[in-house]
Scaffold this motif. Sequence first.
Motif, PDB file in Angstrom:
ATOM      1  N   GLU A 195     -18.376 -29.933   9.433  1.00 28.62           N
ATOM      2  CA  GLU A 195     -17.062 -29.144   9.109  1.00 28.62           C
ATOM      3  C   GLU A 195     -16.715 -29.231   7.885  1.00 28.62           C
ATOM      4  OE1 GLU A 195     -13.825 -32.155  10.912  1.00 28.62           O
ATOM      5  OE2 GLU A 195     -14.176 -30.272  12.217  1.00 28.62           O
ATOM      6  N   ASP A 196     -17.087 -30.599   7.095  1.00 26.90           N
ATOM      7  CA  ASP A 196     -16.418 -30.692   6.013  1.00 26.90           C
ATOM      8  C   ASP A 196     -17.617 -30.626   4.970  1.00 26.90           C
ATOM      9  OD1 ASP A 196     -17.919 -32.948   6.690  1.00 26.90           O
ATOM     10  OD2 ASP A 196     -16.480 -34.655   6.161  1.00 26.90           O
ATOM     11  N   GLU A 197     -18.594 -29.935   5.011  1.00 25.14           N
ATOM     12  CA  GLU A 197     -19.741 -29.653   4.136  1.00 25.14           C
ATOM     13  C   GLU A 197     -19.757 -28.098   3.709  1.00 25.14           C
ATOM     14  OE1 GLU A 197     -22.577 -33.254   5.218  1.00 25.14           O
ATOM     15  OE2 GLU A 197     -22.992 -31.508   6.244  1.00 25.14           O
ATOM     16  N   ILE A 198     -20.560 -27.765   2.690  1.00 29.53           N
ATOM     17  CA  ILE A 198     -20.875 -26.410   2.300  1.00 29.53           C
ATOM     18  C   ILE A 198     -22.266 -26.377   1.973  1.00 29.53           C
ATOM     19  CG2 ILE A 198     -20.357 -24.621   0.454  1.00 29.53           C
ATOM     20  CD1 ILE A 198     -17.359 -25.537   0.357  1.00 29.53           C
ATOM     21  N   LEU A 199     -22.725 -25.141   2.401  1.00 31.18           N
ATOM     22  CA  LEU A 199     -23.996 -24.738   2.186  1.00 31.18           C
ATOM     23  C   LEU A 199     -24.100 -23.818   1.202  1.00 31.18           C
ATOM     24  CD1 LEU A 199     -27.521 -24.978   3.071  1.00 31.18           C
ATOM     25  CD2 LEU A 199     -26.815 -22.869   4.288  1.00 31.18           C
ATOM     26  N   VAL A 200     -25.004 -24.168   0.034  1.00 31.88           N
ATOM     27  CA  VAL A 200     -25.288 -23.433  -1.097  1.00 31.88           C
ATOM     28  C   VAL A 200     -26.605 -23.201  -1.357  1.00 31.88           C
ATOM     29  CG1 VAL A 200     -23.229 -24.564  -2.278  1.00 31.88           C
ATOM     30  CG2 VAL A 200     -25.447 -25.421  -2.640  1.00 31.88           C
ATOM     31  N   VAL A 254     -23.156 -20.220   0.430  1.00 31.18           N
ATOM     32  CA  VAL A 254     -23.996 -19.430   1.656  1.00 31.18           C
ATOM     33  C   VAL A 254     -23.038 -19.498   3.055  1.00 31.18           C
ATOM     34  CG1 VAL A 254     -26.010 -19.310   3.065  1.00 31.18           C
ATOM     35  CG2 VAL A 254     -26.314 -19.763   0.760  1.00 31.18           C
ATOM     36  N   GLU A 255     -22.581 -20.861   3.334  1.00 29.49           N
ATOM     37  CA  GLU A 255     -21.914 -21.070   4.551  1.00 29.49           C
ATOM     38  C   GLU A 255     -20.868 -22.119   4.406  1.00 29.49           C
ATOM     39  OE1 GLU A 255     -22.735 -22.672   9.103  1.00 29.49           O
ATOM     40  OE2 GLU A 255     -24.309 -22.455   7.869  1.00 29.49           O
ATOM     41  N   LYS A 304     -15.579 -18.868   0.026  1.00 24.56           N
ATOM     42  CA  LYS A 304     -16.027 -18.251   1.224  1.00 24.56           C
ATOM     43  C   LYS A 304     -17.448 -17.730   0.804  1.00 24.56           C
ATOM     44  CE  LYS A 304     -14.369 -13.845  -1.005  1.00 24.56           C
ATOM     45  NZ  LYS A 304     -13.744 -14.294  -2.259  1.00 24.56           N
ATOM     46  N   PRO A 305     -18.341 -17.302   1.823  1.00 19.80           N
ATOM     47  CA  PRO A 305     -19.657 -17.200   1.419  1.00 19.80           C
ATOM     48  C   PRO A 305     -19.840 -16.122   0.509  1.00 19.80           C
ATOM     49  CG  PRO A 305     -19.488 -17.230   3.643  1.00 19.80           C
ATOM     50  CD  PRO A 305     -18.159 -17.351   3.133  1.00 19.80           C
ATOM     51  N   TRP A 347     -12.961 -26.095   4.873  1.00 21.07           N
ATOM     52  CA  TRP A 347     -12.712 -25.554   3.474  1.00 21.07           C
ATOM     53  C   TRP A 347     -12.726 -24.038   3.432  1.00 21.07           C
ATOM     54  CZ3 TRP A 347     -11.498 -29.610   0.820  1.00 21.07           C
ATOM     55  CH2 TRP A 347     -12.319 -30.789   1.130  1.00 21.07           C
ATOM     56  N   GLN A 348     -12.515 -23.557   4.748  1.00 25.55           N
ATOM     57  CA  GLN A 348     -12.711 -22.059   4.708  1.00 25.55           C
ATOM     58  C   GLN A 348     -11.403 -21.240   4.142  1.00 25.55           C
ATOM     59  OE1 GLN A 348     -13.660 -20.894   8.618  1.00 25.55           O
ATOM     60  NE2 GLN A 348     -15.678 -21.763   8.549  1.00 25.55           N
TER      61      GLN A 348
END
Length: 421
Positions: A26-31, A75-76, A86-87, A81-82
Amino acid sequence: MKTTAVRLYGVNDLRMESFELPPIKEDEILVKVISDSICMSSYKAAIQGSKHKRVPDDIATNPIIIGHEFCGEIVEVGSKWQDQFKPGDKFGIQPALNYKGSMATPGYAYPYLGGAATYAIMAPEVMEMNCLLPYRAESYFYGSLAEPLSCIVGTFHAQYHTRYGVYEHDMGIREGGTMAILAGAGPMGLGAIDYAIHCDRKPGLLVITDIDQDRLDRAQSIYTVEEAAQHGVKLIYMNTSGDDPIGDLRKLTGDVGYDDVLVFAPVPAVIEQGDKILAHDGCLNFFAGPTNPNLSALFNFYNVHYASTHIVGTSGGNTQDMLESLEMIAQGKLNPAGMLTHIGGLDATAEATLNLPKIPGGKKLIYTNISLPLTAIDDFEKLGETDPLFKELARLCGANNGLWCQEAEQYLLANAKPIEA
């Protein structure tokens, strides 16, 4: 999600391999990484392995992804962080996290976060430290060059000057003053010239030195004397391989010396040259990162006492420096394309990193989702005689003063062979 990445397992042990990334928390971001420029710091990490102060001890069993000058698309986004990301958003990154005093840095210490990858996972501390940065320019390669540019920006901000009897430092270069950038015709020197001409606190006189006339000629063709003059800067390029470089340099200031001297080579003779051309209250910045932990040079302490000369050193920039770089690029005030001399795909990364000091030219840019040998931009035309990809790249760069450009990037990404996962 599967990624293909270049990972460090030990001294001189870089491997390109495909593996599964875990689902993001929940606290990560895929790039998705699009571009990553190779830094000499990555070479140092590769040849030192776990002896490097930023690299963990257990990389033999938990390898890390290299690369820290990267740019791409989100990407996600984890739920935390939403509201901020945003993607589809483009991003740049400030890798110097300084998180709770840790030396852990993307490109040195993370198993799933580095620039030499098709996909990566932003650790929560990147966002917590406000180091995942919005990127608004069209070309991805500018985003990769924003990190090295931020090091230059930080150098200019770290300079300081004094007034007699006042115990406060006036931060920044002396506006309208005299500046010399020694050994300044390399890739980072070119970035410094660009910034010195176009920033909001400019020198009146800017002298760029080198002992390689070809490098000086290339620098002068990119950042011209005429353009500098339009921005109120008198720009002089000087080959200091002559008999009396110190005298020649001082002569340009009426033998007064320079307010700001930046040293871009970790060479004792260049450092000492910088000391000898300092003006009263002159500030010398040792910019070049040495590999020799015992590097020393003579410094005139008579002048330290009576002429208030002083020295500073900077290594990297902070988040504000990075934001300034990204903003100036987006506004068209900086064009760091002159720093680039080679283009390659992800499969060229390991070899290029391990041999970086032996490869001539400036910055080497990697597009992480394509397969391409590391290729000098100057070689595009010759290769284009038999390869239509390079023929078109040569045409596009030729129309841009021989420099890499947005049109070339777009063509390459659309037509190069994709990297195989």
